[in-house]
Scaffold this motif. Sequence first.
Motif, mmCIF file in Angstrom:
data_model
loop_
_atom_site.group_PDB
_atom_site.id
_atom_site.type_symbol
_atom_site.label_atom_id
_atom_site.label_comp_id
_atom_site.label_asym_id
_atom_site.label_seq_id
_atom_site.Cartn_x
_atom_site.Cartn_y
_atom_site.Cartn_z
ATOM 1 N N GLN A 89 29.036 25.813 68.913
ATOM 2 C CA GLN A 89 28.852 24.487 69.608
ATOM 3 C C GLN A 89 30.213 23.766 69.809
ATOM 4 O OE1 GLN A 89 25.916 23.052 70.580
ATOM 5 N NE2 GLN A 89 27.502 21.455 71.483
ATOM 6 N N ASN A 90 31.211 23.851 68.795
ATOM 7 C CA ASN A 90 32.486 23.374 69.032
ATOM 8 C C ASN A 90 33.213 23.962 70.149
ATOM 9 O OD1 ASN A 90 32.463 21.577 66.753
ATOM 10 N ND2 ASN A 90 32.528 23.281 65.592
ATOM 11 N N VAL A 91 33.250 25.239 70.576
ATOM 12 C CA VAL A 91 33.767 25.616 71.842
ATOM 13 C C VAL A 91 33.290 25.141 72.899
ATOM 14 C CG1 VAL A 91 34.132 28.036 73.057
ATOM 15 C CG2 VAL A 91 34.318 28.071 70.545
ATOM 16 N N MET A 92 31.828 25.028 73.108
ATOM 17 C CA MET A 92 31.314 24.371 74.144
ATOM 18 C C MET A 92 31.801 22.879 74.180
ATOM 19 S SD MET A 92 27.377 25.666 74.603
ATOM 20 C CE MET A 92 26.732 24.904 72.902
ATOM 21 N N ASN A 93 31.899 22.251 73.127
ATOM 22 C CA ASN A 93 32.144 20.735 73.364
ATOM 23 C C ASN A 93 33.869 20.777 73.765
ATOM 24 O OD1 ASN A 93 30.058 19.791 72.109
ATOM 25 N ND2 ASN A 93 30.661 19.846 69.960
ATOM 26 N N ALA A 94 34.638 21.547 73.374
ATOM 27 C CA ALA A 94 36.042 21.751 73.620
ATOM 28 C C ALA A 94 35.896 22.015 75.316
ATOM 29 C CB ALA A 94 36.658 22.767 72.985
ATOM 30 N N VAL A 95 35.283 22.799 75.724
ATOM 31 C CA VAL A 95 35.412 23.285 77.202
ATOM 32 C C VAL A 95 34.673 22.203 78.045
ATOM 33 C CG1 VAL A 95 34.014 24.578 78.968
ATOM 34 C CG2 VAL A 95 34.891 25.796 76.888
ATOM 35 N N GLY A 96 33.706 21.205 77.322
ATOM 36 C CA GLY A 96 33.493 19.969 78.171
ATOM 37 C C GLY A 96 34.492 18.802 78.319
#
Length: 444
Positions: free
Chosen positions: A220-227
């Motif tokens: 989820q943190n990876v997705m947040n970082a990509v966003g």
Amino acid sequence: MDDKIRELIIKPLSQGRLKLIIPNFEIIANGKTIKAPAELTAKGSNFTFQVFDNYFSHGAVDKIFGLGERTSGALILTKDNVVSVRGYLNGSTYFECDDVTPANFGQTTTPGINSIKLSSRTLQLPAPNYIEPSEDKESFEFHAHAIFHGPKLQVPNSGTKTTKRNDFLNELYSSSMDTQTFEGDTWEAAIIEQKGELHLHARSKDKSINSPEHSEAFFQNVMNAVGFTNGFKPWPLYYYFWNAQTGGTRWIRSHLKLKQSNFRPQNKRLWLNVINEKDSPLYNLTPRVAEGLALLPEKSRKRLMFLLWNVNEISTGQLPDSTQMLMLCSALDGLMRIAAEMEDDGGTDKVWKTASKKLGFDWNGWIQEIYKLRPEHRNELAHGRLWHMQEVESTAYFNDYPKLGNAFSIIFAKLCGYEGPISDENYQAIEMKDLMKSRGINKE
């Protein structure tokens, strides 16, 4: 993602024509199971089930959801009024939903047929190959896949090579720069642009390493970082995660046409300077932010993401200039309160100076310039002088807007432990053509 799910659900959903029959639809509520045929459609961010059966006489919705007798039409639903449903889409693909609420509180009636409408945000699906934990108790492998509908890849560093074989010409090659790869110590990931979608893939490097970075919470943190780095809300259309120890999960949500913000720290101009420098901080911005988010206290992480959501809304929504500037200045104040670890104690001046010191910024440098700039917009608007933006010269807007926006990106990344450049010395990392386009100027 298997082709069956794409053709059955993803493709018609993204084209706005999802309509599937569920012959043996089941509602599980109050210890009972109600079976009836249903039709699945999608509207906005919700899936809607229209369920047909003469069982649904007057008051059926209230009984199913345990609402009891009502004396008025006004009701507030709680988690106690949520039910589960399940079935087979077109009679072949199993799904479940455990967040179902009434789409409305009335029944629709046609001659001889009654129906109700139910609403859900998530279609839960079986994992494509396996969903159970691995039998290998020494394995800590994980792999994940999320699809974001609408945004474009900003800074590719890899690509796709396609080979075709023709009976006369033999092998023909084509390639495209459509991929960005990045990695952490124990994991690696790639963003691949495919036909209007961004596909985020992540996996473990070594299945024998037991790392918190192999968890669903870290993905989820990876997705947040990509966003954050690409300027869009990390709301997947399709989501799949599997871990050898915990098993897997897969779901679909109606998150379509995600808009991309002007505030995206990874921009093409700066990226060209580091595209071949894998040790550069900017090259590794996304993994550093992901790892930094994971280390933050949950409360701070949630507040950061809420502020980022609001900042993304600023440049993607149809908001007046005055509201955009007010939200941007308020978001900056919020970031500095998180950095200073100060709730309501202390004035704004104290908060900014404390935060600046903790973040390692020189107060006599650019951070003080930003601090002095925000009252010119925020205070006038916050105290009701909405005509302020009409009286500000257009050059001031085009100068201040990118400065404030990039200051937000710099501070956000710094809070995540990132050490490196994001914007140039004039805070002009926002592509000016995108800024002008968002203002309705020089549209292509």
